[in-house]
Scaffold this active site. Structure first.
Site, short mmCIF file in Angstrom:
data_model
loop_
_atom_site.label_atom_id
_atom_site.label_comp_id
_atom_site.label_asym_id
_atom_site.label_seq_id
_atom_site.Cartn_x
_atom_site.Cartn_y
_atom_site.Cartn_z
CB THR A 272 -1.29 -0.07 1.27
OG1 THR A 272 -1.54 1.17 0.92
CG2 THR A 272 0.04 -0.24 2.72
CB CYS A 273 2.13 3.44 -2.30
SG CYS A 273 1.29 3.21 -3.35
CB THR A 274 0.31 7.80 -2.11
OG1 THR A 274 1.59 8.37 -1.65
CG2 THR A 274 -0.43 9.45 -2.51
CD1 TRP A 302 -2.48 8.59 3.65
CD2 TRP A 302 -2.72 6.96 4.59
NE1 TRP A 302 -2.83 9.14 5.12
CE2 TRP A 302 -2.54 7.83 5.21
CE3 TRP A 302 -2.67 5.81 4.80
CZ2 TRP A 302 -2.78 7.45 6.89
CZ3 TRP A 302 -2.29 5.57 6.25
CH2 TRP A 302 -2.80 5.93 7.10
#
Length: 320
Positions: A272-274, A302
């Protein structure tokens, strides 16, 4: 977790009916116990290839080369022979109020089809500079639509190709749009509801490839800033060559990075990231290059999680 079960009186059941029910239950249990592992199986095979691969394969009539750099001017100035321009930001659009979300698989297939990709195609993807993430995102998109043929990412990107003094061109390729089937692959991704169920589950690890300050919540880009509780922070550039962010480090070095974080192949891994773009690189490396059997992407990342009511941690990651 405490659960309360109500007591019931069970009526008598005919032997054959009872036997049939038991068989169905066993089959169901076997299916769901295997599904987290088998769900990761995919017909799509993604690899990173060196610049020499291009000259060896460029004349293959089934090869479609995708130049995914953002600027069409860069493409006009010079590109690989037969390369089609399809900027990777094309495939991310607003969805349900959230910005930069990956479009649905049928739309992905439509865009890729217009770039000349068909059911018969092999695909090579390249970009330049730090935009290895664009190349890995398009590779992930092909797996998302259930693409069955080989997918290659040019290791080192355009700059590595130029260093070989190989040919560039300003000529646009000619191709016909053909059939590109879509088989939406839901098993390589998770949604917010699934993330909620996976929080603090034993054997589950979230990898967050954002910069350390974003992970810690020190950068105030969102309503809530920080990371998913218990996530491991492995910024995506740690997988790449400092001199060429489009080129991967040796896999042995990447394996050491993962081992230091106590991330092994037994884990159920969610990247998971931005916005899901940074996650695509680590997803491809872990699953396709290192053979991790249980890796998925949280596409909302995010951008979505920060708007939810799910718990947030700030500061450095928890001790391993």
């Amino acid at each position: 977790m405490n659960r309360t079960y109500s007591k019931r009186k069970f009526s008598k059941v005919k032997p054959l009916t009872f036997l049939a029910a038991m068989v169905m239950s066993v089959v169901a249990i076997a299916f769901f116990s295997l599904s987290p592992l088998t769900a990761q199986n995919s017909a799509t095979k993604i690899e990173f290839v060196p610049p020499s691969w291009v000259s060896a394969n460029v004349n293959d009539p089934n090869l479609r080369i995708l130049d995914v750099r953002w600027s069409p001017i860069d493409y006009f100035t010079g590109h690989l022979p037969n390369a089609v321009h399809i900027a990777d930001n094309l495939i991310r659009q607003p969805k349900d109020g959230l910005p930069v979300q990956l479009v649905d698989s049928d739309k992905l297939a439509g865009y890729l089809s217009k770039a000349g990709v068909t059911d018969k195609s092999k695909v090579l993807i390249y970009s330049d500079g730090r935009d290895v993430l664009g190349a890995s995102q398009i590779a992930y998109a092909l797996e998302r639509i259930g693409f069955k043929n080989p997918v290659a990412v040019l290791d080192g990107g355009l700059s590595a190709y130029k260093q070989t003094n190989a040919e560039l061109t300003q000529v646009f390729p000619k191709y016909q749009t053909g059939k590109l089937s879509t088989r939406d692959n839901i098993n390589i991704r998770v949604n917010l509801a699934q993330v909620k169920d996976l929080l603090d589950k034993k054997g589950v690890v979230f990898i967050d490839p954002r910069p350390a300050k974003a992970f810690a919540g020190e950068e105030k880009y969102f309503v809530r800033n920080g990371h998913i509780p218990g996530a491991r922070n492995i910024p995506w550039p740690t997988f790449t060559d400092p001199q060429n962010p489009h080129k991967l480090k040796p896999l042995s070095e990447i394996e050491k990075i993962l081992a230091d974080k106590k991330i092994d192949k037994s884990k159920d891994i969610i990247v998971t990231c931005t916005t899901g773009r940074e996650a695509s690189l680590q997803y491809v490396v872990l699953k396709h290059l290192l053979g991790y059997p249980k890796v998925r992407v949280y596409e909302g990342s995010w951008t979505e999680y920060s708007q939810s009511d799910l718990p947030v941690e700030t500061g450095a990651e928890r001790p391993v």
